[in-house]
Design an enzyme around this catalytic site. Structure first.
Site, short mmCIF file in Angstrom:
data_model
loop_
_atom_site.label_atom_id
_atom_site.label_comp_id
_atom_site.label_asym_id
_atom_site.label_seq_id
_atom_site.Cartn_x
_atom_site.Cartn_y
_atom_site.Cartn_z
N SER A 75 0.82 -1.22 0.00
CA SER A 75 0.00 0.00 0.00
C SER A 75 0.86 1.27 0.00
O SER A 75 0.32 2.37 -0.13
CB SER A 75 -0.92 0.01 1.23
N LEU A 77 3.19 1.78 -2.29
CA LEU A 77 3.71 2.00 -3.64
C LEU A 77 2.90 3.03 -4.42
O LEU A 77 3.37 3.56 -5.43
CB LEU A 77 3.76 0.67 -4.41
N CYS A 194 -2.58 9.91 7.59
CA CYS A 194 -2.84 9.61 6.19
C CYS A 194 -3.41 8.21 6.04
O CYS A 194 -4.21 7.94 5.15
CB CYS A 194 -1.57 9.74 5.36
N CYS A 342 0.45 28.99 44.78
CA CYS A 342 0.67 29.89 45.92
C CYS A 342 1.62 29.16 46.86
O CYS A 342 2.45 28.38 46.40
CB CYS A 342 -0.66 30.24 46.60
#
Ligand SMILES: [Zn+2]
Length: 382
Positions: A75, A77, A194, A342
């Site tokens: 995936s 490529l 992505c 404080c």
């Protein structure tokens, strides 16, 4: 920049190979020898790193360091043009080395099949002249940025999502850094990756080529680099816009320089635990120290009275005494977390309620106050 005498000579093969560069007066033989002398670190051999690495190798950049721990997946490529179908399952740095060596055997390639982390980043960045950020996640992006600021190396940045991309140069002398633009990472899960949101395959090609262009310009001292500008690319409208970016004097990396070492980026990007509505969230001194060390953009507010403030206070704090708090409301920032303290944490808890009532949403109390801080860490420097 080294003088012409210190630059490596070009071989006959290189004279032929780089002929189209050599006839450009702005590059010429001296410029080509500068490229040969240069050392560039590419973080990520993926969508952005692919075109950047191909063009930098083709251009004759003498040394390319490649950091990527990942393997080539089918995936990838669709956009990672450095790798081929027969490389599926191989380490990306191995596949990249073979392809780049074939493209230009004159380039010295150094593969680093490791995950860039806070322990190795500074050393790797320092060993190069500049860095190309081709990462795809916030933790590594902050890591690359901070390492570049600390090492004094320009960070040639780009990022992509769906049909849009952006590019800039961070950590260049006088210019802003990534933290000036994004002081804080987005809450985890808010911005899809992505892998989740998709990306048009050609888009990283476009942005990676812009990164390679900026690298070559920086190495040759040519033109106007993308320092102090954010280039926005909208591929659907095919519109390029550039925004002015300013250095933030309060930036912990390049402004105040309170960030002196690389923090835990997973923790930084995970963000603080969500506060209970109605109840004021607390930091322990240790949690606050960790957030400060990670460069989180906090505003520390001391709500004690002036004589107490004069004796001791936390570095970087501002004074807004509880007795006159209403006069300070307008001056307190609303775009970052306010951490109130404080002496023991009671007055600051009361002050936190007042701020919440006045519409401040990002209010934290330092549990145990300055007393507990000093018990755990000793007195802050005067
Ligand atoms: Zn900065």
């Amino acid at each position: 920049m080294p003088g012409p005498d210190d630059l490596p000579p070009l071989t006959e093969e290189e004279q032929l190979r780089y002929g189209r560069h050599l006839i450009l007066p702005e590059v010429g033989e001296e410029g080509q020898r500068r490229l040969k002398q240069a050392r560039v670190l590419l973080v990520g051999a993926g969508g952005l790193g692919s075109p950047a690495a191909l063009y930098l190798a083709a251009a004759g950049v003498g040394h390319l360091g490649l950091v990527d721990f990942d393997e080539v997946d089918r995936s990838n490529l669709q956009r990672q043009v450095l790798h081929g179908t027969r490389d599926v399952g191989r380490l990306k740095v191995d596949s990249a080395r073979d392809r780049l060596a074939d493209l230009n055997p004159n380039v010295h390639l150094e593969p680093w099949p490791v995950r860039l982390d806070r322990h190795n980043a500074l050393e790797l960045v320092r060993a190069h002249d500049l860095v190309v950020d081709g990462t795809d996640n916030f933790a590594t992006r902050y890591l690359v940025n901070d390492a570049c600021v600390l090492a004094g190396r320009p960070n040639v940045y780009a990022s992509i999502f769906r049909f849009e991309g952006q590019a800039s140069i961070f950590a260049a002398p006088g210019g802003p850094c990534y933290r000036c633009l994004h002081p804080e990472p987005p809450p985890p899960g808010l911005v899809p990756s992505c892998a989740e949101g998709g990306v048009l395959g050609v888009l990283p090609g476009l942005l990676g080529v812009i990164q390679a262009t900026e690298v070559i310009k920086l190495l040759l001292g040519l033109g106007e680099p993308l320092v102090g500008r954010l280039l926005l690319v909208d591929a659907l409208a095919m519109r390029f816009q550039s925004l002015k970016l300013r250095r933030d004097p309060a930036c912990p990396a390049c402004g105040t320089r309170t960030l002196r070492e690389l923090p835990d980026y997973e923790a930084f990007c995970a963000g603080p635990a969500a506060a209970d509505p109605g109840e004021v969230a607390e930091y322990t001194p240790r949690e606050l120290a960790a957030r400060l060390a990670a460069g989180a953009p906090l505003a520390l507010v001391d709500v004690r009275e002036r004589p107490e403030w004069a004796v001791v206070r936390l570095p970087g704090a501002r004074l807004a005494p509880l007795s006159e708090l209403d006069q300070h409301l307008a001056g307190l920032p609303r775009d970052r977390d306010l951490v109130l303290y404080c002496k023991v944490g009671q007055r600051s808890a009361a002050a936190a309620q007042i701020l919440r009532a006045a519409g401040f949403t990002r209010v934290w109390n330092l549990a145990g106050g300055l007393a507990r801080w000093i018990a755990e860490f000793g007195p802050p420097p005067a």
